[in-house]
Each structure stands twice: as C-alpha cells, then as structure tokens.
Design a protein around this motif. Structure first.
Motif, PDB file in Angstrom:
ATOM      1  N   ALA A   1      43.420  14.392  48.671  1.00 46.58           N
ATOM      2  CA  ALA A   1      44.663  14.415  47.907  1.00 46.58           C
ATOM      3  C   ALA A   1      45.842  14.049  48.806  1.00 46.58           C
ATOM      4  O   ALA A   1      46.839  13.507  48.345  1.00 46.58           O
ATOM      5  CB  ALA A   1      44.881  15.796  47.302  1.00 46.58           C
ATOM      6  N   GLY A   2      45.734  14.343  50.102  1.00 44.57           N
ATOM      7  CA  GLY A   2      46.757  13.952  51.060  1.00 44.57           C
ATOM      8  C   GLY A   2      48.136  14.447  50.683  1.00 44.57           C
ATOM      9  O   GLY A   2      48.294  15.531  50.142  1.00 44.57           O
ATOM     10  N   TYR A   3      49.131  13.615  50.978  1.00 47.39           N
ATOM     11  CA  TYR A   3      50.509  13.985  50.673  1.00 47.39           C
ATOM     12  C   TYR A   3      50.949  13.400  49.330  1.00 47.39           C
ATOM     13  O   TYR A   3      52.133  13.182  49.095  1.00 47.39           O
ATOM     14  CB  TYR A   3      51.447  13.493  51.766  1.00 47.39           C
ATOM     15  N   CYS A   4      49.994  13.141  48.463  1.00 50.62           N
ATOM     16  CA  CYS A   4      50.284  12.455  47.202  1.00 50.62           C
ATOM     17  C   CYS A   4      51.307  13.224  46.369  1.00 50.62           C
ATOM     18  O   CYS A   4      51.203  14.431  46.184  1.00 50.62           O
ATOM     19  CB  CYS A   4      48.979  12.336  46.415  1.00 50.62           C
TER      20      CYS A   4
ATOM     21  N   MET B   1      51.207  21.977  48.191  1.00 48.66           N
ATOM     22  CA  MET B   1      51.127  22.244  49.627  1.00 48.66           C
ATOM     23  C   MET B   1      52.482  22.743  50.144  1.00 48.66           C
ATOM     24  O   MET B   1      52.535  23.512  51.106  1.00 48.66           O
ATOM     25  CB  MET B   1      50.690  20.995  50.401  1.00 48.66           C
TER      26      MET B   1
ATOM     27  N   MET C   1      42.369  20.464  49.412  1.00 49.22           N
ATOM     28  CA  MET C   1      43.204  19.280  49.182  1.00 49.22           C
ATOM     29  C   MET C   1      42.922  18.161  50.175  1.00 49.22           C
ATOM     30  O   MET C   1      42.692  17.029  49.793  1.00 49.22           O
ATOM     31  CB  MET C   1      44.683  19.660  49.286  1.00 49.22           C
ATOM     32  N   TRP C   2      42.982  18.497  51.473  1.00 45.64           N
ATOM     33  CA  TRP C   2      42.798  17.425  52.449  1.00 45.64           C
ATOM     34  C   TRP C   2      41.388  16.877  52.412  1.00 45.64           C
ATOM     35  O   TRP C   2      41.218  15.647  52.319  1.00 45.64           O
ATOM     36  CB  TRP C   2      43.189  17.875  53.858  1.00 45.64           C
TER      37      TRP C   2
ATOM     38  N   GLU D   1      44.724  28.821  43.603  1.00 42.02           N
ATOM     39  CA  GLU D   1      45.572  27.882  44.336  1.00 42.02           C
ATOM     40  C   GLU D   1      45.329  27.949  45.839  1.00 42.02           C
ATOM     41  O   GLU D   1      45.384  26.931  46.526  1.00 42.02           O
ATOM     42  CB  GLU D   1      47.041  28.155  44.028  1.00 42.02           C
TER      43      GLU D   1
ATOM     44  N   TYR E   1      46.772  19.848  57.133  1.00 39.80           N
ATOM     45  CA  TYR E   1      48.085  19.308  56.809  1.00 39.80           C
ATOM     46  C   TYR E   1      49.079  19.579  57.932  1.00 39.80           C
ATOM     47  O   TYR E   1      49.017  20.612  58.594  1.00 39.80           O
ATOM     48  CB  TYR E   1      48.629  19.935  55.520  1.00 39.80           C
TER      49      TYR E   1
ATOM     50  N   ARG F   1      42.265  25.998  46.360  1.00 41.60           N
ATOM     51  CA  ARG F   1      42.524  24.586  46.088  1.00 41.60           C
ATOM     52  C   ARG F   1      43.287  23.944  47.243  1.00 41.60           C
ATOM     53  O   ARG F   1      43.022  22.802  47.613  1.00 41.60           O
ATOM     54  CB  ARG F   1      43.294  24.423  44.773  1.00 41.60           C
ATOM     55  N   CYS F   2      44.262  24.684  47.828  1.00 40.04           N
ATOM     56  CA  CYS F   2      44.992  24.149  48.971  1.00 40.04           C
ATOM     57  C   CYS F   2      44.045  23.817  50.120  1.00 40.04           C
ATOM     58  O   CYS F   2      44.230  22.829  50.826  1.00 40.04           O
ATOM     59  CB  CYS F   2      46.038  25.156  49.457  1.00 40.04           C
ATOM     60  N   ALA F   3      43.039  24.675  50.294  1.00 36.24           N
ATOM     61  CA  ALA F   3      42.093  24.443  51.380  1.00 36.24           C
ATOM     62  C   ALA F   3      41.223  23.221  51.106  1.00 36.24           C
ATOM     63  O   ALA F   3      40.680  22.617  52.022  1.00 36.24           O
ATOM     64  CB  ALA F   3      41.222  25.677  51.584  1.00 36.24           C
TER      65      ALA F   3
ATOM     66  N   TYR G   1      43.072  16.138  39.914  1.00 37.65           N
ATOM     67  CA  TYR G   1      41.934  15.971  40.825  1.00 37.65           C
ATOM     68  C   TYR G   1      40.800  16.870  40.355  1.00 37.65           C
ATOM     69  O   TYR G   1      40.640  17.991  40.806  1.00 37.65           O
ATOM     70  CB  TYR G   1      42.343  16.329  42.256  1.00 37.65           C
TER      71      TYR G   1
ATOM     72  N   MET H   1      38.471  30.125  52.228  1.00 34.90           N
ATOM     73  CA  MET H   1      39.350  29.023  52.617  1.00 34.90           C
ATOM     74  C   MET H   1      38.822  28.313  53.850  1.00 34.90           C
ATOM     75  O   MET H   1      39.013  27.109  54.025  1.00 34.90           O
ATOM     76  CB  MET H   1      40.765  29.551  52.890  1.00 34.90           C
TER      77      MET H   1
ATOM     78  N   ALA I   1      48.338  17.696  40.662  1.00 33.94           N
ATOM     79  CA  ALA I   1      47.256  18.308  41.432  1.00 33.94           C
ATOM     80  C   ALA I   1      46.078  18.621  40.521  1.00 33.94           C
ATOM     81  O   ALA I   1      44.917  18.514  40.914  1.00 33.94           O
ATOM     82  CB  ALA I   1      47.745  19.572  42.125  1.00 33.94           C
TER      83      ALA I   1
ATOM     84  N   ARG J   1      54.291  19.872  40.729  1.00 36.30           N
ATOM     85  CA  ARG J   1      52.876  20.103  40.375  1.00 36.30           C
ATOM     86  C   ARG J   1      51.936  19.129  41.071  1.00 36.30           C
ATOM     87  O   ARG J   1      50.735  19.184  40.864  1.00 36.30           O
ATOM     88  CB  ARG J   1      52.707  19.957  38.860  1.00 36.30           C
ATOM     89  N   SER J   2      52.479  18.243  41.881  1.00 35.21           N
ATOM     90  CA  SER J   2      51.632  17.285  42.597  1.00 35.21           C
ATOM     91  C   SER J   2      51.007  17.990  43.802  1.00 35.21           C
ATOM     92  O   SER J   2      51.401  19.093  44.155  1.00 35.21           O
ATOM     93  CB  SER J   2      52.490  16.122  43.081  1.00 35.21           C
ATOM     94  N   PRO J   3      50.003  17.358  44.424  1.00 34.84           N
ATOM     95  CA  PRO J   3      49.440  17.966  45.639  1.00 34.84           C
ATOM     96  C   PRO J   3      50.517  18.293  46.664  1.00 34.84           C
ATOM     97  O   PRO J   3      50.485  19.358  47.272  1.00 34.84           O
ATOM     98  CB  PRO J   3      48.488  16.877  46.151  1.00 34.84           C
ATOM     99  N   LEU J   4      51.484  17.394  46.846  1.00 31.35           N
ATOM    100  CA  LEU J   4      52.550  17.671  47.805  1.00 31.35           C
ATOM    101  C   LEU J   4      53.307  18.938  47.429  1.00 31.35           C
ATOM    102  O   LEU J   4      53.572  19.793  48.272  1.00 31.35           O
ATOM    103  CB  LEU J   4      53.525  16.486  47.871  1.00 31.35           C
TER     104      LEU J   4
ATOM    105  N   ARG K   1      49.020  28.665  58.576  1.00 36.59           N
ATOM    106  CA  ARG K   1      47.688  28.472  58.004  1.00 36.59           C
ATOM    107  C   ARG K   1      47.507  27.048  57.503  1.00 36.59           C
ATOM    108  O   ARG K   1      46.418  26.485  57.577  1.00 36.59           O
ATOM    109  CB  ARG K   1      47.463  29.476  56.859  1.00 36.59           C
TER     110      ARG K   1
ATOM    111  N   LEU L   1      44.452  23.703  57.733  1.00 34.64           N
ATOM    112  CA  LEU L   1      43.805  23.153  56.540  1.00 34.64           C
ATOM    113  C   LEU L   1      43.965  21.639  56.503  1.00 34.64           C
ATOM    114  O   LEU L   1      43.806  21.009  55.470  1.00 34.64           O
ATOM    115  CB  LEU L   1      44.399  23.775  55.276  1.00 34.64           C
TER     116      LEU L   1
END
Lengths: 316, 252, 416
Positions: B114-117, C193, B109-110, B102, C209, B105-107, B125, B164, B122, C187-190, C203, C207
């Motif tokens: 994936a943005g703020y979707c 994050m 995302m942008w 995770e 955001y 994966r967070c690194a 994707y 990351m 998740a 469970r979505s990207p939001l 951090r 990245l």
C-alpha cells in the motif's frame, strides 16, 4: 569602538534577562516534559505586579513580593490545571499552557488596560554610573546585572546543595530515574513549576521598567524565548545559556549598525543596483530592520545543520 | 523448510558503547536459516540492547550485521524491516487510539504494497483486509476486532503485539520477552502459538522463562556482560559448566 | 459506523440549509457569515490533518493560509489586467499550489521532529515569515496590505461575482470539494498510517514506514488545503496584509479546531461554526469577548478534551445511563451553581473592563439590559455575591454528588 562595546554590554544584559526566563523554562521542561508556553506571560505578570506594588508601596516591595505572587500563581496553575491535563499527554499540556498565555494576556488587558503602564525605574538607581565616550551607563543596568548574577548563583546553590536540587539534577540527566526514586513527584512538579515561573516573574520585575510594561510584551518575549530553548537544545541549561547570550548580543549589535546591500555593492566597486520590482527592499534593508527576523533565521539554519539544537541530546 | 543454506542473520564483532559504558562488547553470532534461536542471560547483560542493534533502533559503535547477504548495521529500522526483519517489544508497543483491526492492518500495509498511497481508500485493499481478519482470528482477538487497542487487557495487548510482529512476510522475527507478565496458563498457550508461528521462519527470542526457552528453542546463546559465552543446543547449554556458573547456577 | 451515518445525515442537512438560506433571505450579513464559515471550515479541516490525524501541534498554520491569500490576490489582479487567461473559478487551484509549494519547502525542516520541538519550530517559522513579510512592503503591501478586484471578465460560468451570493456559491463549492477530498485522504493508506504515527511513531518505523516521510506528506496536504482556504478568503475579502501570516490567525484556527473536537472527522466544522458565531455575536455585545473565548478554550482542554463534538456525541449515552429524570436532577443541582457563577463572573469581567479600558469610567455601563455605574461599589458587591453563591452551591452539589454512590454500592452487593 565605543558603540560596539556598549552594544556588547547591552546585549549581554539582554541575554542575561533572556536566560532568567530560559533557565526556568528549561528546568520545567526537563523535569515535567512540558514546554510552558505561558512562561513569558508570567514574566509579564511579574512586571505588572511589581508596577502595582510599587505604586502602592515602593519598588523594593515589588522586587520581593511580585516574584512570590507569580510563583504562588504558578503553583496553583500546576496543581489545578496542568496536573489535570497531564494524563492526556504533552501535546495537551502544551495546548493548555498556550490557552493560559492567551487568557493571561486578556486578563492583563482587563485589569490594566491596553496601553503601557508607567512602571518606572526606582529613583535611587536612576543615575548614570559611569560614562564612556559620552554615553552614560545607568546604575539600574548594573543593578539588573547584579540581580541576574545573584539569581544564577542562588539557582546553582539550590541545585547543588539541596535535596530538591539533587532530584532535579537527577531528572535532568536521567528523566526516567525520577519515578524510580519514589519521591513525592507531584509535589516536586508543583515546586519546580512554581519556582521556575517565579524566576520569570523576577525577570519581569527588573525587566519591566527597563523595557516597556504592556500587554504585548509576553508575546514579544515568548517567541524569542522559544527560539532560544530550541536553539540551545531542549532541556539543556548550558545550551539555553549560550543561546540566550548569543541572541541577546546579536540582536543588540544588529540595531547598532547600519549599512545596506547597496552600500556593500558600491563599496566593492560596482554600480549601485536599480531598486525596482518586487522584493526591491532587499537593497535598502539595514541590519536594524533585520533584527526581528534574525533569531528565527538562525533557528532555521541551525535546524537544517543540527536538528537537535546546539547542545540537545534528548529526543522529544 | 529447514534448509542448511547460509545463516539468516550473521553478526560480526558487534560493539555498542553508551558514553563510557560498554554495553555490547564484541558479539559474533550466526543464526541459521529456519532455526528457533533463544538468547538468555542475566538482567543487564545487554539482551535488549542487542535486539535494538539488530533491528536498527540503535546504530552500533562498530561491527557488522548481515541479514542474508545484506549489510544492515546502522540502517534505519524501516529499511531493515522492509528487508524482512520484524520485531516485537518487551513493553507493549501498539497504537492505543486505533482499533485492533486497524493496528493489524497498519502492520500489513507495507508488506501489502500500500506504501504511501493517498489516492485509494485503505479499505479498497481487499487482500490486506482479508489477511488482517485471518491474523486477528489466529491471535484469538476476533471478538475484540473493533475495540480500541488501548482498552484491551494486558494479555490481549501482548497477543496484538505479537500479531503485529508476525504480520507480513518477514523471514526473520525477533521476540523480546514475549511472555513477560503472563501467568502460567497464558505462557503455556502462548508457547504453542509461538511454535506455530515459527514454522518456516527464522526466530530469535529473548526470554526469561527457562521452560519456554527449552521447549521452543533449537539453539540457545548465553549473553553475559555484553559477550556471548556459549552457543549450542539446549542440551549442550544445560551441560556447559561455564554457563552453569555464570547464569543457571546463580539462579538455582 | 452508525456515528458516521448520523454525521453524514447531519452534514447533508447543514448543506441543504447552507444552500437554501441565502436564497430564502437576502440578508447580506447571513451570506457573509456563511461565506466566512465555508472558508473557516476548509482552513480548520486542513489544520486537523496535522493535529487530529498526525498528532502535529502547529502554531504556524497561518503561513500556508497566507501564502494562498497573497497568491490569489496577485492572480486575480493578473486576470483582471488581462495578463492571465485563467477563469476566476480556478483561482483556488493557484492558492492550493502556493500552499503546497510553501509546505513542501518549509516542511522539509519542520517535520524532522514531532511533539514539542515541532510546535516550537512551526512557531519560529511563522514568526520568520511574518517578520520577513513586514520587511517587504513591495510584495505584501505593508500596513494597508494588498488589494484586488474580483470582478474580472474571464469567468467560466458567466457570473460576475460582484454580488455576495455569487461569490458565496463559488466559495461553498470549493469548500465542499476540499472537505470531501480531505475526508477521502484520511481514509487512504497514508491517512491511516498518519494515525499510527500520531499514536506511536516509533512502532511505525518497525513496520516498514518512515515516520518523517508520512509527516512530510501530511504536512504538504495540510498546507495545500490551507492555501486553498486562503485563496477563498482572498476571493471573499479582496484584501489582506502581512498580519494574516501571524500567530493570531494560527491561534484562531487551532482554537476553532480544538473546540470542535480533533478526534472527529467533522469536528473542525463544528468548531469553525461555533467560533465564527462567537466572533460575530459576542464581539458586538462585549469588548472582553477574547477573554471569554480563551476561558472557553481552557475549559474544553480541562474538562472535555474531545471538544464540543465529543460533548454532543456523548449526550445520548449519558441520557441512557442516567435516564431523563437523573439528567434533569443533575441539571437542577448544577444549573443554579453554574448560572450564578456565570452571572457573577461576567459582571466582574465587564466591570473591570469598563473601569480600566473606557474613556470615562463613570460613564454608565450596559450590563444585563440595565445601565450601571462601574464606580459604584454596590454593583461590585452584587457581582461578588453571585460568585460566592456559586461557590457555595458547587460545594453543596459536590457533597450531594457523592451521596448517591454510597447508596448505590450496597445495592450492587445485594444484587450480586
């Protein structure tokens, strides 16, 4: 004019009382990074302890012993409670003190009941000191003033002159330095928490009979207190001082004045508006009605303009 | 890949004061596209502050920073990152409560758009997921992918930190003391890894280990008391008398 | 992954029970309990979007709940009066919208800061709204509040919603939809994050955001579902006053969520269940129930930060580690200590409560199925004795607890 002067003086006194709480809260926050949600609960305990002691002995016994007892309790809470949750982070610490506030309120109900207790001003001080324009100024208020001023001088001396004070000062300006100094940090935390809470207890002793000693007083005082420390900027003693005095005076002034929006509109030469529909009270609210809302309104406005508070420098 | 176009990063007369203390006192520097540029200097010279200014953690007091053609000084870190600059931290800076997978994966995302979707899962994707797995393999943490990042060993956390940083398609990478706290073997292994990562990208690195610096970097700048006193190839820096006096000499 | 599967099974089991129970028995109490549970679960889940997922500790979540309550009360009245042609079943959408609108406005200011400052701002906001609501009785009804009648003509299903079991079905359906949606959102990207922002907001900024934007969106989601929960409350009780905005409501949802366990997706469900059970049963037995409630909360913060769900989830592991016999031995060592402490503590609390809060302290007090006289020192001595016994047992158990470690150490050395 006299009413105005009296409102200012009373507001100043209320502000001083607020700062007696806010100073301890700020010291604890600066040093330990934890905002003590139960701070006002210790204030309440101070009042109840003083009431109990004064009913067994006298007021002066309460004045000396109650803050000590509260401080001792605070140190115990730090040692066996806060220190345990410390490793789970600041949110857990805040939650802990929140739970503590909840518990202390219930504890007070448990021991002293739901109704206010008759904690009275000592008879020696129960006389008018002087009077302006027919309004008496009681000697007890002057006494409260003196105690508050003495406390600040004492606190200042402690900060400037003692080793512990120097360490606290160092921590205030450079929070990360403390750990590098290699002192006994846990003991310092216990001392400062106990000390800060004892100050709140002292405020409770002299404020409990000035206000009303009842189980709801912690909540009432607590929320204003948090507004003050956030308003002043978390961790800033001077900010907390300014905010205490400002909110103390403003709140007292609001109660002292009347007049409504309707009056204002009429005095501007327009016709009095029809008070109908939802929110119609807006035309008839007096400043006294708004006094409880004011601190929070100020807070929100300030946060929009200046998110870190009046004199805050620290990110949280 | 190494083209001789304009500088990837160009810094003009950069200043940073903290109150009365001047930490960065007028830095001007061009970092060439595709180069591996090391910044060295004694403790307290302002190297970390310099990186914090470039990556947007602090706003400079004055001066300009250009990423390609874009002026980035004073921008928030996330905007600088979106423009293609990614950094690692000297003190490991990861998401402790989340798994290794995770974290990576967070690194991604942008960069993976994936943005703020919030209207898709998740895990839907697939490209991001596959890329995360590939990257975890590359940093040698495949066996630990499901482990909570907070439970990793120090060296593993350093690897994750770098993972990351290189996730996504940032053209410019900043490494702040990537080998800090590693033992000799780990440093050796890690240098090879950094060399691989740097291919096709521009890298800036603050580093104390001179062996790492001289084996990896093709350009070296020496930062002393908030100013750059010399920039050149490793060989030139080694020979520079001013540098020897100010820095290398003091250590020898 | 197996954990989530077992959770799912448990959830399905609870769900079928929830559906079947009111059909099997027609107890009004049970139906009301389950309806309240559904409301509380939705509210607590929405709270955990902030606390558990995003790391935002709010003392003012009741504001958005309250927004949903009043929006729904007025909407129901409007439907009943014929001013609005919306079927009653869609009332929760209105509540959700109200919660969303309030969260979107107040959130702009609130989420600029995280951590302690956010907590204090949320408290300030809540006090502001509560105090303001008190000033406007024309909207919020003052002390007696605003009431409505949910038996309107415009419904989708043709149900009259007069009977508790009918409204229960409606509330349950909406609660389930909300919980499912919130799990999906987490469970979505939001949602992912948001977890990252909770762990390390700094951090996240590096990245790509903006943590502020993530917090704001999460705040809006939490507000939306709190508003929805509020409208379910309004459908159930048909009345509310301005106190619903207050700290008591916020504290309640905070405690329920934390008791359940904020690190588990369905932790708040467990918390809501336990809190409601305590509220309804403990409050009937003792006046001091809030004290016990606070004590439980503190104990969980101190000793089980993962909440009741955490304790449940760790039980199988503990059983495996120590074996059934080991666990039994521990229970035998600690059980009497804890039990005598509980008995002594409860006696002390009840006795002091009776002494300071009852009309006539010499009235008999019902304590452990017997009438006792609180002014008699004998009972007090008994209570203190039980406490002392507990303390002695704890000391002994602690000393005993260290002994096995001494035995184990050489064994390990021999083995290796």
């Amino acid at each position: 004019m006299d009413t105005f002067a009296f409102a200012v003086v009373n507001g100043l006194l209320y502000g001083m009382l607020l700062f007696m709480l806010a100073s301890g809260l700020t010291l604890i926050f600066s040093l330990m990074g934890v905002l003590n949600f139960a701070h006002a609960s210790f204030f309440m305990l101070g009042a109840y302890f003083a009431y109990q002691l004064s009913s067994i002995g006298n007021f002066w016994m309460g004045l000396v012993l109650a803050p000590l007892l509260v401080g001792l309790l605070g140190a115990t809470v730090e040692r066996y409670g806060l220190r345990v949750v410390h490793r789970h982070g600041h949110v857990a610490e805040l939650l802990f003190t929140f739970g503590l506030a909840y518990l202390i309120e219930e504890l007070v109900r448990l021991v002293w009941g739901r109704q206010p207790v008759p904690y009275r001003i000592p008879e020696v001080l129960d006389f008018p000191l002087f009077s302006i324009g027919g309004i008496d100024y009681s000697a007890y208020r002057a006494f409260m003033f003196a105690i508050a001023v003495l406390m600040f001088l004492g606190l200042l001396a402690l900060l400037k002159r003692t080793r512990v004070g120097l360490m606290v000062q160092a921590a205030l300006s450079h929070p990360d330095v403390l750990w590098a100094l290699g002192h006994n940090v846990p003991r310092l935390f216990m001392l400062v928490f106990g000390g800060g809470v004892a100050l709140a207890g002292l405020a409770g002793v002299i404020g409990g009979n000035y206000l009303v000693t009842e189980p709801g007083m912690a909540h009432q005082m607590g929320t204003i207190l948090f507004v003050i420390v956030v308003f002043g900027g978390l961790g800033s003693l001077l900010g907390a001082f300014l905010a205490s005095i400002l909110i103390g005076i403003l709140q007292t002034l609001m109660v002292a004045f009347d007049g409504t929006l309707t009056d204002l509109v009429v005095s501007l030469g327009a016709a009095a508006p029809q008070a109908t529909g939802p929110f119609r009270e807006i035309w008839t609210i007096t400043p006294a009605n708004l006094a409880p809302v004011l601190p929070y309104l100020l807070l929100v406005v300030l946060l929009i303009v200046r998110p870190r508070g009046l004199l805050g420098t620290r990110e949280t | 890949m190494m083209t001789a176009s304009g500088p990837a990063l160009s810094i003009r007369d950069l200043h940073k004061d903290f109150g009365a203390a001047q930490i960065i006192r007028g830095i001007s520097l061009d970092v060439r596209e595709g180069s591996f540029h090391a910044v060295i200097g004694p403790n307290g010279a302002g190297k970390s502050t310099f990186f914090n200014l470039i990556s947007g953690r602090f706003a400079p007091t004055s001066g300009k920073i250009l990423l390609g053609d874009t002026q980035i000084s004073g921008m928030r870190p996330y905007r600088i990152n979106r423009l293609g600059l990614s950094r690692s931290f000297q003190i490991t800076n990861i998401f402790n409560e989340m798994s290794v997978f995770e974290n990576i994966r967070c690194a991604l995302m942008w960069p993976g758009r994936a943005g703020y979707c919030f209207w898709r899962r998740a895990s839907g994707y697939r490209r991001i997921g596959a890329e995360a797995e590939r990257l975890i393999e590359e940093i040698g943490l495949s066996a630990r992918a499901g482990e909570k990042a907070g439970n990793l060993s120090y060296a593993e956390q350093r690897a994750l930190e770098v993972g990351m940083t290189i996730a996504g398609d940032a053209r410019v990478l900043l490494f702040d003391e990537p080998t800090a706290g590693m033992n000799h073997n780990e440093v050796e292994q890690f240098s090879g890894f950094l060399r691989k990562v740097a291919v096709g990208r521009t890298v800036m690195m603050v580093e104390h280990d001179m062996n790492v610096v001289f084996s990896l970097a093709d350009r070296v700048s020496v930062l002393v008391y908030g100013q750059i006193i010399a920039t050149g190839t490793p060989e030139e820096i080694r020979q520079d008398p001013a540098v020897r006096e100010a820095y290398l000499g003091a250590e020898a | 992954m197996t954990r989530s599967v077992s959770f799912l099974l448990l959830g399905l089991l609870a769900l079928s029970a929830a559906l079947a129970l009111p059909l099997v028995s027609d107890s009004r109490f049970l139906t009301l309990f389950l309806t309240q549970l559904a409301v509380m679960v939705t509210f607590a889940m929405s709270y955990n979007v902030l606390l558990g997922q995003t790391g935002l500790l709010s003392f003012g979540h009741a504001v958005y709940f309250g927004g949903g309550v009043f929006a729904a009360l007025y909407l129901i009245t409007a439907i009943g009066g014929g001013a609005l042609a919306l079927p009653l079943e869609f009332i929760p959408l209105g509540g959700a919208l109200a919660g969303l609108a309030m969260a979107a406005v107040l959130g702009l200011v609130s989420v600029r800061r995280a951590g302690t400052t956010f907590a204090m701002i949320s408290l300030g906001m809540a006090e502001l709204i509560t105090a303001a609501a008190m000033v406007f009785p024309s909207v919020f009804g003052g002390e007696q509040g605003v009431s409505t009648d949910r038996m309107v003509d415009v419904t989708l299903t043709g149900l009259g919603y007069g009977r508790p079991s009918e409204i229960y079905l409606l509330v349950l359906v909406w609660a389930l939809v909300s919980v499912a949606l919130m799990v999906f959102l987490s469970r979505s990207p939001l949602g992912r994050m948001a977890n990252a922002v909770r762990d390390n907001p700094q951090r996240v900024e590096f990245l790509g955001y903006d943590p502020y934007w993530i917090r704001f969106l999460q705040f809006c989601i939490a507000g939306t579902f709190a508003g929805l929960a509020g409208s379910l409350f309004a459908l159930t009780f048909e009345i509310a006053n301005a106190e619903v905005f207050g700290l008591r409501t916020s504290a309640n949802v905070l405690i329920a969520t934390y008791l359940g366990g904020i690190t588990y997706v369905l932790g708040p469900v467990v918390g809501a269940f336990v809190v409601l059970l305590l509220e309804l049963n403990l409050a009937r037995i003792t006046d001091a129930w809030l004290f016990y409630y606070g004590l439980l909360f503190l104990a969980i913060i101190l000793f089980a930060p993962r909440g009741l769900t955490g304790i449940l989830a760790e039980l199988p592991g503990a059983l495996r580690r120590h074996g059934a016999a080991g666990c039994l031995r521990r229970a035998l060592v600690w059980g009497p200590a804890v039990l005598s402490g509980l008995v002594g503590g409860v006696m002390l609390v009840e006795l002091s409560y009776h002494l300071s809060n009852s009309f006539d302290p010499s009235d008999p007090l019902r304590l452990f199925w017997r009438d006792v006289d609180a002014t008699n020192w004998g009972v007090w001595a008994l209570a203190l004795g039980a406490c002392a016994l507990s303390a002695a047992l704890v000391l002994r158990a602690r000393r005993g607890g260290r002994r096995p470690e001494v035995v184990v150490t050489p064994l390990v050395e021999e083995g290796s």
